[in-house]
Design a protein around this motif. Structure first.
Motif, short mmCIF file in Angstrom:
data_model
loop_
_atom_site.label_atom_id
_atom_site.label_comp_id
_atom_site.label_asym_id
_atom_site.label_seq_id
_atom_site.Cartn_x
_atom_site.Cartn_y
_atom_site.Cartn_z
N THR F 149 0.86 -1.17 0.00
CA THR F 149 0.00 0.00 0.00
C THR F 149 0.90 1.23 0.00
O THR F 149 1.95 1.22 0.63
CB THR F 149 -0.86 0.01 1.27
OG1 THR F 149 -1.54 -1.24 1.35
CG2 THR F 149 -1.87 1.14 1.24
N TYR F 150 0.53 2.26 -0.70
CA TYR F 150 1.31 3.50 -0.65
C TYR F 150 0.36 4.67 -0.61
O TYR F 150 -0.83 4.54 -0.80
CB TYR F 150 2.30 3.61 -1.83
CG TYR F 150 1.70 3.51 -3.20
CD1 TYR F 150 1.33 4.66 -3.91
CD2 TYR F 150 1.53 2.27 -3.82
CE1 TYR F 150 0.79 4.57 -5.17
CE2 TYR F 150 1.00 2.17 -5.09
CZ TYR F 150 0.62 3.32 -5.76
OH TYR F 150 0.09 3.23 -7.02
N THR G 29 -8.38 9.70 1.49
CA THR G 29 -8.14 10.22 2.83
C THR G 29 -8.75 9.28 3.87
O THR G 29 -8.12 8.94 4.88
CB THR G 29 -8.78 11.62 2.98
OG1 THR G 29 -8.25 12.45 1.95
CG2 THR G 29 -8.47 12.23 4.34
N ARG G 30 -9.95 8.85 3.61
CA ARG G 30 -10.63 7.94 4.53
C ARG G 30 -9.88 6.60 4.66
O ARG G 30 -9.78 6.04 5.74
CB ARG G 30 -12.08 7.69 4.08
CG ARG G 30 -13.00 8.90 4.26
CD ARG G 30 -13.24 9.21 5.75
NE ARG G 30 -13.78 8.05 6.44
CZ ARG G 30 -15.07 7.72 6.47
NH1 ARG G 30 -15.97 8.50 5.89
NH2 ARG G 30 -15.46 6.63 7.12
N LEU G 31 -9.32 6.13 3.54
CA LEU G 31 -8.60 4.85 3.57
C LEU G 31 -7.18 5.02 4.10
O LEU G 31 -6.50 4.04 4.42
CB LEU G 31 -8.55 4.22 2.17
CG LEU G 31 -9.88 3.70 1.63
CD1 LEU G 31 -9.72 3.30 0.16
CD2 LEU G 31 -10.37 2.49 2.44
N GLY G 32 -6.71 6.26 4.15
CA GLY G 32 -5.36 6.51 4.66
C GLY G 32 -4.27 6.13 3.68
O GLY G 32 -3.17 5.73 4.08
N THR G 33 -4.54 6.25 2.41
CA THR G 33 -3.54 5.89 1.38
C THR G 33 -3.48 6.99 0.32
O THR G 33 -4.28 7.94 0.35
CB THR G 33 -3.94 4.58 0.68
OG1 THR G 33 -5.10 4.84 -0.14
CG2 THR G 33 -4.27 3.47 1.67
N THR G 39 -7.81 4.45 -5.48
CA THR G 39 -8.65 4.31 -6.67
C THR G 39 -8.49 2.92 -7.28
O THR G 39 -9.47 2.25 -7.62
CB THR G 39 -8.30 5.41 -7.70
OG1 THR G 39 -8.38 6.68 -7.05
CG2 THR G 39 -9.24 5.37 -8.88
N ALA G 40 -7.23 2.50 -7.44
CA ALA G 40 -6.98 1.17 -8.00
C ALA G 40 -7.64 0.09 -7.15
O ALA G 40 -8.24 -0.86 -7.67
CB ALA G 40 -5.47 0.91 -8.11
N ALA G 41 -7.55 0.23 -5.85
CA ALA G 41 -8.16 -0.76 -4.96
C ALA G 41 -9.67 -0.79 -5.13
O ALA G 41 -10.28 -1.86 -5.26
CB ALA G 41 -7.79 -0.45 -3.51
N MET G 123 2.87 5.27 -8.03
CA MET G 123 2.52 6.22 -9.09
C MET G 123 1.93 7.45 -8.43
O MET G 123 1.20 7.35 -7.45
CB MET G 123 1.45 5.55 -9.97
CG MET G 123 0.75 6.48 -10.93
SD MET G 123 -0.54 5.59 -11.84
CE MET G 123 0.37 5.09 -13.28
N ASP G 124 2.27 8.61 -8.99
CA ASP G 124 1.74 9.86 -8.44
C ASP G 124 1.32 10.77 -9.60
O ASP G 124 2.14 11.10 -10.46
CB ASP G 124 2.83 10.54 -7.59
CG ASP G 124 2.31 11.82 -6.93
OD1 ASP G 124 1.16 11.82 -6.45
OD2 ASP G 124 3.05 12.81 -6.93
#
Lengths: 150, 150, 150, 150, 150, 150, 150, 150, 150, 150
Positions: F149-150, G29-33, G39-41, G123-124
């Motif tokens: 996770t990132y 933000t809610r998922l902390g990632t 999004t991918a998840a 990726m960013d």
């Protein structure tokens, strides 16, 4: 160098035909067959008899090895891709795509289960004069082959 | 539920045809067209006129929405794969594969560059009696359309 | 809901066969045909006669509509992909891939140009006892159909 | 120039066979094998023993390098496309397509889960005289190989 | 509604496995087989024995019909596309792509012409502890099957 | 003429190997690597070190330009089609097809989300003596690489 | 009805996101990632931790079964066809097509043989203000994994 | 013989680069461009200016005809198959496959409907030192192009 | 049931359009856009503004959820196969096939390297009266986007 | 050596054009046709008249055999793959993909069932000056051909 594939002979024929300005109608007369069979044979789809091969060799300046290859049954199929890109040939593919299920239904309604043979088959292509623009008229005749219960 | 695709209407027609034991020849008579056009239309390849659609609705017990869909131009192409698996339809694909370049050469020799139209086109399928086994006789007629220099 | 495709009937048959624990050999006896034809027919590849369809309806608890569909010629081809993934069926595809040109050469050497019919065709699958491990023995018989000059 | 692919040797063989007018039956006799194995081997699908390679070299005028290549296991598969275009070979593909699931069902019913081997395999092609037209009779024999639980 | 395809049972199993939080290792113990066979079987690739099917039915809450389907040989092949998109499975496809000809050469050098069976076959997947990062260690064992001259 | 593609060097190597009757095991000893790496490298899948390239040049009579090409990273992938036709290599494709989802499930159950590397990877192919017929035993070892996770 | 495929959960998430008008930035933000991982998840490409799955269940009104599925490693690959038709995604395919060999050459020149990992990867995606029109700026970071001789 | 395709010039360049042991970084300096553009251009994907072509001609010993071809816009696309087999390039295809819908969602969330240009585009590839193993760091920058209502 | 894909909304729109007998010209007037944009948007290729979506909802009796989906950027591409089977659409594919390299050459001759944008793009379709048969006149306008050296 | 395919002549033309630095506009003037027709013809898609062929022979230094080939109707289709990889040509494919159903709907709404001809067709490509960046303006004109009931 030796020939290892009928397609090499087809190239020789096609090349000689352009170079010498021959017509398919004339070639067919010389081979003693319909123009449809003669053209298909010269384009690598049919086996020549010994006599036909010798006539072809003379017409297209082929040597003995090429002449021998004409008498071998070729690997058939004349198109470079599963769906042809050439507009004239594509229209025929389109007829199969649009009318394929129609042809199937009507032959089955008339004959029952089976197929129209593409082997015991002949084709005749003619110009049909028409004041609104001449038409291509093609007659396809194939023996009906029934599926049988066994 | 609503209809969102002509193929749903085709399924209704095919289903009703089997259930009611109808023949394409009879359906064509009712629609007032050749059996080839009528079959192609019922199989989702042609647009019906208002009157034809109403006749079809009656023949196949279709509701108003299905009847409206018959009057819309469908997305054409009747086969589930680029190379058809059904033996009867494959034979036609094979004719295009084996004779494709032949047809191209002979039409060009007679007419010059251009195509045989698959739109300004008609087809007639008949049984041809033959002591060696009856044959399927198909006449295809398509207007020649020339390429022009511009 | 109505049936609009033979494959729906095939699913009913396959489902009933598992549910009732029927064997193909038994089904074939009831239909009065070889086990090869009977299996192919039940799997959606052959047209049933009226009497065969009624027997099948009884065997598999099919209603009248399904029974009518069995008497319609189906769209043939039993595989979900052009190259089959199932190992047993793939081995047959591999035989065609590895031996295809060999079969072609030997039939042409014996018969000349033409094909082995897949329509006027029968197949017989038998167990062949062998001390080194039993073998599957398959006999394929197809009429030779010659290409003809026209 | 050097040979880097068995297909180059296959071309030499095919070329010599036509040039010299050899028959597969004769070639098989010389190699001491069935005509089916001999043809497949010459068409690049099987590995030759040293002695068979030397016989082939003599028959087809091959040099030492070509002879060495015959003794190497080739990359197999004799067809130029996944779905063959040649009508004779296509009919075999069609048999797999139409009867594939049937063959699967009947072998499983007789033997349980497993396959019919395409390696421990032999094939025999014969003319079968028939007053209604001679038939091609092909016997395929493959060892049954069971899947096992582990 | 009735089941007409093993994939429906696979979906039931996969669904129950997640819902109940079962592990493949546990399932394999219950079935009395390796975890590799058990997983492949549950994912629709292997035929269950009667006893295994009953155990599976209990584990995954399957009814009698689903249980009967587990005892039928399935149509095999677990991937939705010829080239798999899933990164873990793709790496295996890549191994075949990059090392395919290498595997072929080395098996032929050791054994001669033939194949490594994928039927008389077993697989064992283990974690291999490694200070630089644990490794997946997979042992594949397949019987060598020789091609024979006939 | 100049070399513009590693595959040209692969052809030179393969050609020399047959001409000189070399074995992969011997080549590997000379290169100082496993037979698996050596074979893959010679078949155009791996980059040679300077010293390995010089040894290869000597073994296969390569000139300086070919020797330089061996030290370039090649475009990888050794198969001529997405689904391999060669029976030996196909069996490996079949293993991926039949067991692909099984491998995925078991690696994930043991390691969590991630893959088995095909880069930080080694392979070992051995003959495993067996009274019922010798077996091919292959050990694949790949580092587990976790998604994060990132 | 039960869930048997992660894609069903993806549909629930996508549906809820539109219905509730959520933003990916907020979800991340809610998922902390990162927004990229989140999004991918949510689009079915990554495995959720237990806590992330519970957060997602709350955000998207998922039940316990869907929540359990989020914690299973999915079958990855987000596109409906090998060559994507969507213009935005196609541009990325085009970058791989046009620059693929360039990327390969430059990574090999810098690092030697090996790959840029798509697993140990992040990726960013950012907006880059530009007076001539804002730009999309994407940073891809993947660990270099070397091939090794063994 | 004359050049009729840019790919012939690419082969000359690639061949000379290996023969002379040139580096892309050096070539880029000589061309006065980034190493990414220079590499893509030399690999046949970009049009050279007159001056760049002359520098390239000098670097790679090209004649005037090859030099003229470098100034023609090439037919682009550097990969031999739709899904690349080379592991390094495949990882990029995999990124598009796994993250394609993610990239789409995030660009649309930030910018609205439109695309990231692959024409008004630049790429920068760098080594990123990392104690856990160096990373490949790639920055892609493409102008956002909005769809507009018209 | 919830909507999870824009194509579901497209089906609702298409269904309502037939049911209500609406014309694209009329729909475009209501949406305040060209008929080309309006049709593409309704067929699932464009993002609606809030106001356009509300108008569409009214026109086609869509609920709030469908209306929300219209404001999401869709996954684009309107054809069911890479090569379209519908004759009208195929003619456009044929234009690209026959004239593709011509268009490329002429744009490059006029503008240098770059593309004609399909994003900053508009299209106008009109009837052009012609005594020899009316013509379809289509104007395509796309911004030229140059490749740049970097 | 002899010519056996129009594509050989296309290569000669393309090669001469680069070597001599000719422009399509100039070539078109010499041929007395539009630049669109002239370019398509030189790229192997159209048949030349005798006079046009002689002009082309002079322009491109072709011999009599090549000149004869220009007067033969070519096998058409200019692209190396079904989905083009070149970015400029791909944008046109994308227009067909995104707008294909739109074009179909609007032509049918205006004209009824039928097609826009790709044979009785012309194309005109122009630069359209625009302060926000010049545009490519393309006018396509094709005769409408109606399907007819028969």
């Amino acid at each position: 160098m030796s020939i290892s594939d009928r397609s090499e002979v087809t190239k020789m024929i096609v090349s000689a035909k352009v170079r010498k300005g021959l017509k398919w109608a004339h070639i067919a007369t010389r081979l003693g067959t319909s123009k449809e069979w003669a053209t298909a044979a010269c384009l690598g789809q049919m086996q020549f008899s010994k006599q036909q091969a010798e006539t072809a060799a003379e017409l297209f300046d082929l040597d003995d090895e090429a002449c021998a290859w004409l008498q071998i049954v070729p690997y058939k199929g004349s198109l470079p891709s599963a769906v042809p890109t050439d507009p004239l040939i594509y229209r025929w593919y389109e007829i199969v795509s649009v009318y394929g299920t129609t042809i199937k239904e009507l032959i089955h309604e008339e004959f029952g289960d089976g197929i129209m043979s593409a082997i015991d088959f002949s084709m005749d292509i003619q110009r049909q004069a028409d004041p609104k623009g001449d038409r291509v008229n093609v007659v396809l005749s194939g023996k009906f082959l029934p599926y049988k219960t066994y």
